[in-house]
Motif scaffolding. Structure first.
Motif, PDB file in Angstrom:
ATOM      1  N   ALA A 184      13.867  -3.294   9.050  1.00  0.00           N
ATOM      2  CA  ALA A 184      13.794  -4.417   9.993  1.00  0.00           C
ATOM      3  C   ALA A 184      13.229  -5.672   9.336  1.00  0.00           C
ATOM      4  CB  ALA A 184      12.946  -4.029  11.207  1.00  0.00           C
ATOM      5  N   ASP A 185      12.335  -5.529   8.369  1.00  0.00           N
ATOM      6  CA  ASP A 185      11.733  -6.707   7.722  1.00  0.00           C
ATOM      7  C   ASP A 185      12.597  -7.267   6.601  1.00  0.00           C
ATOM      8  OD1 ASP A 185      11.467  -4.690   5.925  1.00  0.00           O
ATOM      9  OD2 ASP A 185       9.304  -4.907   5.621  1.00  0.00           O
ATOM     10  N   GLY A 186      13.806  -6.721   6.404  1.00  0.00           N
ATOM     11  CA  GLY A 186      14.702  -7.221   5.375  1.00  0.00           C
ATOM     12  C   GLY A 186      14.612  -6.489   4.059  1.00  0.00           C
ATOM     13  N   SER A 187      13.626  -5.595   3.893  1.00  0.00           N
ATOM     14  CA  SER A 187      13.511  -4.845   2.647  1.00  0.00           C
ATOM     15  C   SER A 187      14.545  -3.723   2.602  1.00  0.00           C
ATOM     16  CB  SER A 187      12.096  -4.281   2.508  1.00  0.00           C
ATOM     17  OG  SER A 187      11.804  -3.421   3.591  1.00  0.00           O
ATOM     18  N   ILE A 188      14.752  -3.159   1.402  1.00  0.00           N
ATOM     19  CA  ILE A 188      15.731  -2.092   1.184  1.00  0.00           C
ATOM     20  C   ILE A 188      14.996  -0.816   0.797  1.00  0.00           C
ATOM     21  CG2 ILE A 188      17.545  -1.286  -0.369  1.00  0.00           C
ATOM     22  CD1 ILE A 188      18.636  -3.151   1.633  1.00  0.00           C
ATOM     23  N   GLU A 189      15.405   0.282   1.392  1.00  0.00           N
ATOM     24  CA  GLU A 189      14.834   1.597   1.078  1.00  0.00           C
ATOM     25  C   GLU A 189      15.940   2.482   0.526  1.00  0.00           C
ATOM     26  OE1 GLU A 189      11.752   3.966   3.582  1.00  0.00           O
ATOM     27  OE2 GLU A 189      13.731   4.778   4.104  1.00  0.00           O
ATOM     28  N   ILE A 190      15.744   2.987  -0.694  1.00  0.00           N
ATOM     29  CA  ILE A 190      16.700   3.871  -1.357  1.00  0.00           C
ATOM     30  C   ILE A 190      16.049   5.241  -1.491  1.00  0.00           C
ATOM     31  CG2 ILE A 190      18.083   4.235  -3.434  1.00  0.00           C
ATOM     32  CD1 ILE A 190      17.869   1.176  -3.902  1.00  0.00           C
ATOM     33  N   VAL A 191      16.735   6.286  -1.020  1.00  0.00           N
ATOM     34  CA  VAL A 191      16.167   7.638  -0.977  1.00  0.00           C
ATOM     35  C   VAL A 191      17.063   8.577  -1.771  1.00  0.00           C
ATOM     36  CG1 VAL A 191      15.426   9.534   0.503  1.00  0.00           C
ATOM     37  CG2 VAL A 191      15.154   7.177   1.281  1.00  0.00           C
ATOM     38  N   VAL A 192      16.449   9.371  -2.665  1.00  0.00           N
ATOM     39  CA  VAL A 192      17.161  10.395  -3.438  1.00  0.00           C
ATOM     40  C   VAL A 192      16.516  11.744  -3.124  1.00  0.00           C
ATOM     41  CG1 VAL A 192      17.816  11.212  -5.730  1.00  0.00           C
ATOM     42  CG2 VAL A 192      17.725   8.751  -5.261  1.00  0.00           C
ATOM     43  N   ASP A 193      17.297  12.683  -2.581  1.00  0.00           N
ATOM     44  CA  ASP A 193      16.819  14.031  -2.230  1.00  0.00           C
ATOM     45  C   ASP A 193      17.503  15.066  -3.098  1.00  0.00           C
ATOM     46  OD1 ASP A 193      15.018  13.656   0.095  1.00  0.00           O
ATOM     47  OD2 ASP A 193      16.796  12.769   1.009  1.00  0.00           O
ATOM     48  N   ASP A 194      16.794  16.166  -3.381  1.00  0.00           N
ATOM     49  CA  ASP A 194      17.409  17.299  -4.070  1.00  0.00           C
ATOM     50  C   ASP A 194      16.872  18.588  -3.472  1.00  0.00           C
ATOM     51  OD1 ASP A 194      15.135  18.528  -5.749  1.00  0.00           O
ATOM     52  OD2 ASP A 194      15.046  16.426  -6.396  1.00  0.00           O
ATOM     53  N   ASP A 195      17.561  19.682  -3.777  1.00  0.00           N
ATOM     54  CA  ASP A 195      17.156  21.001  -3.255  1.00  0.00           C
ATOM     55  C   ASP A 195      16.508  21.852  -4.337  1.00  0.00           C
ATOM     56  OD1 ASP A 195      19.356  21.428  -4.811  1.00  0.00           O
ATOM     57  OD2 ASP A 195      20.418  22.721  -3.383  1.00  0.00           O
ATOM     58  N   GLY A 196      15.861  21.200  -5.305  1.00  0.00           N
ATOM     59  CA  GLY A 196      15.213  21.921  -6.394  1.00  0.00           C
ATOM     60  C   GLY A 196      13.866  22.503  -5.996  1.00  0.00           C
ATOM     61  N   PRO A 197      13.044  22.821  -6.994  1.00  0.00           N
ATOM     62  CA  PRO A 197      11.746  23.449  -6.716  1.00  0.00           C
ATOM     63  C   PRO A 197      10.712  22.499  -6.111  1.00  0.00           C
ATOM     64  CG  PRO A 197      11.991  23.025  -9.059  1.00  0.00           C
ATOM     65  CD  PRO A 197      13.319  22.702  -8.437  1.00  0.00           C
ATOM     66  N   GLY A 198      10.978  21.199  -6.139  1.00  0.00           N
ATOM     67  CA  GLY A 198      10.022  20.238  -5.591  1.00  0.00           C
ATOM     68  C   GLY A 198       8.894  19.930  -6.562  1.00  0.00           C
ATOM     69  N   ILE A 199       8.009  19.045  -6.141  1.00  0.00           N
ATOM     70  CA  ILE A 199       6.874  18.607  -6.967  1.00  0.00           C
ATOM     71  C   ILE A 199       5.594  18.831  -6.178  1.00  0.00           C
ATOM     72  CG2 ILE A 199       5.812  16.654  -8.165  1.00  0.00           C
ATOM     73  CD1 ILE A 199       8.616  15.436  -8.376  1.00  0.00           C
ATOM     74  N   PRO A 200       4.621  19.578  -6.716  1.00  0.00           N
ATOM     75  CA  PRO A 200       3.356  19.793  -5.992  1.00  0.00           C
ATOM     76  C   PRO A 200       2.682  18.465  -5.648  1.00  0.00           C
ATOM     77  CG  PRO A 200       3.516  21.232  -7.914  1.00  0.00           C
ATOM     78  CD  PRO A 200       4.656  20.270  -8.010  1.00  0.00           C
ATOM     79  N   ALA A 201       1.981  18.434  -4.519  1.00  0.00           N
ATOM     80  CA  ALA A 201       1.365  17.195  -4.048  1.00  0.00           C
ATOM     81  C   ALA A 201       0.376  16.625  -5.062  1.00  0.00           C
ATOM     82  CB  ALA A 201       0.672  17.436  -2.706  1.00  0.00           C
ATOM     83  N   GLU A 202      -0.355  17.508  -5.765  1.00  0.00           N
ATOM     84  CA  GLU A 202      -1.363  17.016  -6.702  1.00  0.00           C
ATOM     85  C   GLU A 202      -0.747  16.471  -7.985  1.00  0.00           C
ATOM     86  OE1 GLU A 202      -0.855  21.474  -7.304  1.00  0.00           O
ATOM     87  OE2 GLU A 202      -1.080  20.081  -5.611  1.00  0.00           O
ATOM     88  N   GLU A 203       0.553  16.686  -8.202  1.00  0.00           N
ATOM     89  CA  GLU A 203       1.205  16.216  -9.416  1.00  0.00           C
ATOM     90  C   GLU A 203       2.061  14.971  -9.183  1.00  0.00           C
ATOM     91  OE1 GLU A 203       0.730  17.567 -12.282  1.00  0.00           O
ATOM     92  OE2 GLU A 203      -0.093  19.549 -11.883  1.00  0.00           O
ATOM     93  N   ARG A 204       2.181  14.523  -7.926  1.00  0.00           N
ATOM     94  CA  ARG A 204       3.164  13.482  -7.610  1.00  0.00           C
ATOM     95  C   ARG A 204       2.822  12.121  -8.205  1.00  0.00           C
ATOM     96  NH1 ARG A 204       4.116  15.425  -1.312  1.00  0.00           N
ATOM     97  NH2 ARG A 204       5.301  17.311  -1.868  1.00  0.00           N
ATOM     98  N   GLU A 205       1.553  11.855  -8.452  1.00  0.00           N
ATOM     99  CA  GLU A 205       1.189  10.588  -9.085  1.00  0.00           C
ATOM    100  C   GLU A 205       1.313  10.671 -10.596  1.00  0.00           C
ATOM    101  OE1 GLU A 205       0.483   7.707  -7.690  1.00  0.00           O
ATOM    102  OE2 GLU A 205       0.807   8.524  -5.682  1.00  0.00           O
TER     103      GLU A 205
END
Length: 437
Positions: free
Chosen positions: A357-378
């Motif tokens: 709504a504010d004019g910005s663009i959001e691009i999302v990439v999803d996969d069905d792999g093993p994922g990334i643990p929350a503590e490793e995401r940064e």
């Protein structure tokens, strides 16, 4: 910074106001009510006539002189019973009245004083009180004069403080601009203040710190750039030597080793290219802005992927419109994220984009792999960081792709974040601000 100076101004004003009240109450406690003193000075002429003209008369002439004063004065002078006067005064004023003093009542512009205490003036004079009304008392004017005095004192304090604060304000604004420019990538930004400036010592230290940081970053960038270019020469020689060796070799085992060595050289060459890309992304001057169709750019990123891996399926891309950005860098960032998803996906990758709504663009990439643990995401955006090194050796990669993607998105003023995907793997969300979208 506006908040700092606003609070400072409010503190000064509150201090002056508090000092005004403290001075008033202190003077009242030590020397009596200043308003009463002002009223007494304004009624001094009538009190003087009473004390110096009427009271000085002989006993049989006292009433006669009082009547003469009543005829020529604009003040109304009456004789009232002592009991009536007592009923109009408070305890402190009663004590003064009983001692024979003049008791002023500034609110009603009047004063009370007993005729005498012994009854010598006339019969029953000890039971009478002189009541003077319509005295020329104007406390409002006196209050205005006092207010003007305090305003002059306040201005005498505030003007030097304002001048002193203005120099600080200008200096802090200059330092703030230096910090903004330096944080935006202009490593040559400096304060350049005169030694006479009030915050010159702070500015000098910040300039020294900025110069030191600029030197360290330049040294690091030059080192990586030089090493990367120096590595290109022996790599080229090795490639040439392997080509010669391949032409002379006839042993299948030797040819297998040569093929493995060529693979290692290609990997080393790719690593050098990634390092050079990292050094180029350390400066905002790396951006070459252009306007392009964002949906077509996303389609180009998908077409550039490895056809042997899972092909990303598109979500709705309607209404994205155009974007103003560095198309090459933005495509590099999105491509790196999509290759990362393709590398670890079990068989499904999805790409979606939408305009907020504010004019910005959001691009999302999803996969069905093993994922990334929350503590490793940064940590996954750190250069050379790998969650599973053994897996990376099997799938390839140096741990630089996501770091390059983050640098490219940050140069555009955007953000990249990791979350859990509805497909069960990882979800990468790239947000570009409205200025770029």
């Amino acid at each position: 910074m506006n908040r700092i100076f606003f609070r400072f101004f409010m503190l000064v004003m509150l201090s002056i106001t508090a000092a005004t009240f403290v001075i008033y109450f202190a003077m009242s406690r030590l020397f009596g009510d200043p308003l009463d003193d002002i009223a007494r000075r304004q009624a001094a002429a009538q009190i003087f006539l009473l004390e110096q003209y009427v009271d000085k008369a002989p006993t049989d002439e006292w009433l006669e002189r009082l009547n003469k004063v009543r005829e020529v004065s604009g003040v109304k002078l009456d004789l009232i019973p002592l009991t009536q006067a007592r009923s109009r005064l408070d305890a402190a004023q009663l004590g003064a009245l009983d001692s024979g003093a003049v008791v002023l009542d500034a609110d009603t512009k009047a004063f009370y004083r007993r005729v005498d205490l012994t009854g010598h003036k006339y019969i029953g004079s000890e039971a009478d009180v002189i009541h003077a009304q319509d005295l020329p008392i104007d406390v409002g004017l006196a209050l205005e004069m006092e207010a003007v005095r305090y305003v002059i004192v306040a201005l005498a304090l505030l003007i030097p403080i304002a001048m002193w604060s203005r120099s600080h304000w200008n200096g802090l604004q200059a330092l703030s601009k230096v910090a903004d420019d330096f944080g935006a990538g202009d490593l040559s930004a400096r304060a350049h203040m005169r030694p006479s400036a009030s915050i010159y010592p702070l500015a000098e230290r910040i300039d020294h710190m900025a110069a030191r940081i600029e030197g360290l970053l330049d040294a690091q960038r030059n080192l990586v750039h030089s090493v990367s270019h120096e590595l290109r020469t022996p790599i080229a020689r090795l490639e040439f030597a392997l080509e010669l060796l391949r032409g002379a070799a006839g042993d299948p085992a030797l040819e297998g080793r040569i093929a493995a060595m060529e693979g290692d050289l290609q990997e080393l060459n790719a690593l050098v290219g990634e390092l050079l890309s990292m050094t180029r992304l350390d400066s905002p001057q790396a951006l070459q802005l252009e306007t392009f169709d964002l949906a077509a750019a996303l389609a180009g990123c998908r077409d550039a992927l490895d056809p042997a891996g899972p092909v990303p399926s598109f979500g709705p891309l309607v209404g994205l419109g155009e974007a103003t950005a560095d198309r090459r860098l933005l495509a590099r960032a999105i491509g790196n994220v999509m290759r990362n998803a393709q590398k670890y996906a079990q068989g499904r990758v999805e790409l979606g984009a939408r305009r907020l709504a504010d004019g910005s663009i959001e691009i999302v990439v999803d996969d069905d792999g093993p994922g990334i643990p929350a503590e490793e995401r940064e940590k996954i955006f750190e250069p050379f960081y790998r969650l599973d090194r053994s897996r990376d050796r099997a799938t390839g990669g140096f741990g630089l792709g996501l770091s390059i993607a983050q640098k490219a998105v940050t140069l555009h003023g955007g953000t990249i974040a990791v979350a859990e995907s509805p497909l069960g793997g990882a979800r990468f969300v790239i947000t570009l601000p409205a200025a770029q979208a």
